[in-house]
Design an enzyme around this catalytic site. Sequence first.
Site, PDB file in Angstrom:
ATOM      1  N   GLU A  36      50.345  45.921  55.505  1.00 45.75           N
ATOM      2  CA  GLU A  36      51.048  47.108  55.263  1.00 45.75           C
ATOM      3  C   GLU A  36      50.996  47.121  53.796  1.00 45.75           C
ATOM      4  OE1 GLU A  36      50.966  49.837  57.504  1.00 45.75           O
ATOM      5  OE2 GLU A  36      52.157  48.364  58.775  1.00 45.75           O
ATOM      6  N   THR A  38      48.810  47.926  51.912  1.00 44.75           N
ATOM      7  CA  THR A  38      47.872  47.072  51.136  1.00 44.75           C
ATOM      8  C   THR A  38      46.483  47.809  50.865  1.00 44.75           C
ATOM      9  OG1 THR A  38      47.052  46.142  53.266  1.00 44.75           O
ATOM     10  CG2 THR A  38      48.352  44.705  51.691  1.00 44.75           C
ATOM     11  N   ASP A  39      46.360  48.937  51.655  1.00 41.94           N
ATOM     12  CA  ASP A  39      45.196  49.993  51.711  1.00 41.94           C
ATOM     13  C   ASP A  39      44.811  50.669  50.442  1.00 41.94           C
ATOM     14  OD1 ASP A  39      47.059  51.850  52.279  1.00 41.94           O
ATOM     15  OD2 ASP A  39      45.732  52.698  53.765  1.00 41.94           O
ATOM     16  N   SER A  70      49.303  75.240  69.253  1.00 42.86           N
ATOM     17  CA  SER A  70      49.462  73.906  69.609  1.00 42.86           C
ATOM     18  C   SER A  70      50.564  73.964  70.738  1.00 42.86           C
ATOM     19  CB  SER A  70      50.107  73.350  68.391  1.00 42.86           C
ATOM     20  OG  SER A  70      50.651  71.896  68.770  1.00 42.86           O
ATOM     21  N   GLY A 127      56.189  62.487  64.824  1.00 46.61           N
ATOM     22  CA  GLY A 127      56.980  61.993  63.804  1.00 46.61           C
ATOM     23  C   GLY A 127      57.331  60.389  63.824  1.00 46.61           C
ATOM     24  N   SER A 131      50.418  58.101  63.497  1.00 42.67           N
ATOM     25  CA  SER A 131      49.522  58.834  62.570  1.00 42.67           C
ATOM     26  C   SER A 131      48.938  60.033  63.393  1.00 42.67           C
ATOM     27  CB  SER A 131      48.153  58.075  62.315  1.00 42.67           C
ATOM     28  OG  SER A 131      48.538  57.454  61.280  1.00 42.67           O
ATOM     29  N   SER A 132      50.033  61.023  63.919  1.00 44.87           N
ATOM     30  CA  SER A 132      49.613  62.201  64.550  1.00 44.87           C
ATOM     31  C   SER A 132      48.904  63.068  63.388  1.00 44.87           C
ATOM     32  CB  SER A 132      50.681  62.960  65.316  1.00 44.87           C
ATOM     33  OG  SER A 132      51.921  63.014  64.091  1.00 44.87           O
ATOM     34  N   SER A 133      49.277  62.986  62.347  1.00 43.69           N
ATOM     35  CA  SER A 133      48.471  63.958  61.173  1.00 43.69           C
ATOM     36  C   SER A 133      46.869  63.473  61.190  1.00 43.69           C
ATOM     37  CB  SER A 133      49.094  64.121  59.924  1.00 43.69           C
ATOM     38  OG  SER A 133      49.331  62.992  59.450  1.00 43.69           O
ATOM     39  N   ASP A 177      44.578  54.998  58.140  1.00 44.12           N
ATOM     40  CA  ASP A 177      45.100  55.799  59.137  1.00 44.12           C
ATOM     41  C   ASP A 177      43.633  56.289  59.759  1.00 44.12           C
ATOM     42  OD1 ASP A 177      47.519  54.934  58.703  1.00 44.12           O
ATOM     43  OD2 ASP A 177      48.381  56.999  58.074  1.00 44.12           O
TER      44      ASP A 177
END
Length: 390
Positions: A36, A38-39, A70, A127, A131-133, A177
């Site tokens: 986490e 780290t990316d 939506s 939320g 990673s829904s976005s 993500d």
Amino acid sequence: MTEMKKKILEKFKEVYGDKPGARAFFAPGRVNLIGEHTDYNGGHVFPCALTIGTYAVARKREDRKLRFFSMNFEHLGVIESSLDDLKPRREAGWTNYPKGVMWAFGERGYKIPCGLDILLNGNIPNGSGLSSSASVEIVTGYILSELFGLKVSNQDLALIGQFSENNFNGVNCGIMDQFAIAMGKKDHAIFLDTADLSYEYAPIRLKDAKIVISCSNKKRGLGNSKYNERRGECETALSEIQAGMGIRTLGDLTEEQFETVKMAIKDEDCRKRAKHAVYENQRTIKAVEALKKNNIELFGKLMNESHISLRDDYEVTGEELDTLVEEAWKVDGVIGSRMTGAGFGGCTVSIVKDEAVDTFIESVGKAYEAAIGYAADFYVVEIGSGPCEL
Ligand code: GLA
């Protein structure tokens, strides 16, 4: 035809009318098992795609209009835009994500020849930090590639998604993500080296155990600015130890190397952030080795250590995530538990023995509500594949 495909095609017809050419797609959400923050430090991550995600229907138009709807925000109705107006706008709400991807395709030199009618229906809890976005970004990219025959590789879809999130939506996220979602593989996690995007699929064979997501339901107010602040602190730390060391990122350092140079980092907070980035990267490498040797107990122990480091050194957990994890650790049959994703709210990931799942949900749920004042939600999840046409 699956129930979901039928449902979204029917709704599409109701919203946009019954004409031929509507096609249905899906892109997953993701959960990160370990690795986490780290990316964006040139380190390793170990996420997997989920079977929940974003369903979409799209159809080409004869003009340059874009229409979005939506099922998660039905009250907003149809939101209109145009290919000639691909700019982020506050009032455009969630449609800034698909619009950002369309803009990023253009920046990459891909031509989108006509407008689209698009309907989305996500079953990732809103939320939640799953990673829904990024899922919306990848499903949009996949739609564009398929409808217009652009043949964009899944890895490029991930890079385009990240580019649009960084430059259109103003979130300075790393690649994890979008990569996890675009490159997902059923029953596997992805061991990704973010320094050069080399990766390996590792089978997740959880004998007698499940992956449980606990969602804190905390609203993530300042999340993005705190996220960008942590990135800044890591950059400062790196620049202070870089001189003479010949390293490109914090991910290039072992724990021992870090310990010998750490006092060059002047600010104590920056030193703690860098420590997390270095140790978490090494922990992720060790965790994948443990998994390969079927040592799930060690994998779980490293997950727990990851949480402690995110709590004490990176300081991105907060009372809600700490309560979920610390209560999880008390339950017999919990192999490992940690916060996952950016933090500051969102959710935790736990590996729980089959026979302990019900007790886990009950006792963590009760203790969380008593301590925090509102309920958490729990999801037993499965590892799914990347984007597809339904
Ligand atoms: C968010 C970002 C990712 C990653 C995680 C933390 O999910 O989008 O790029 O930095 O936080 O590991």
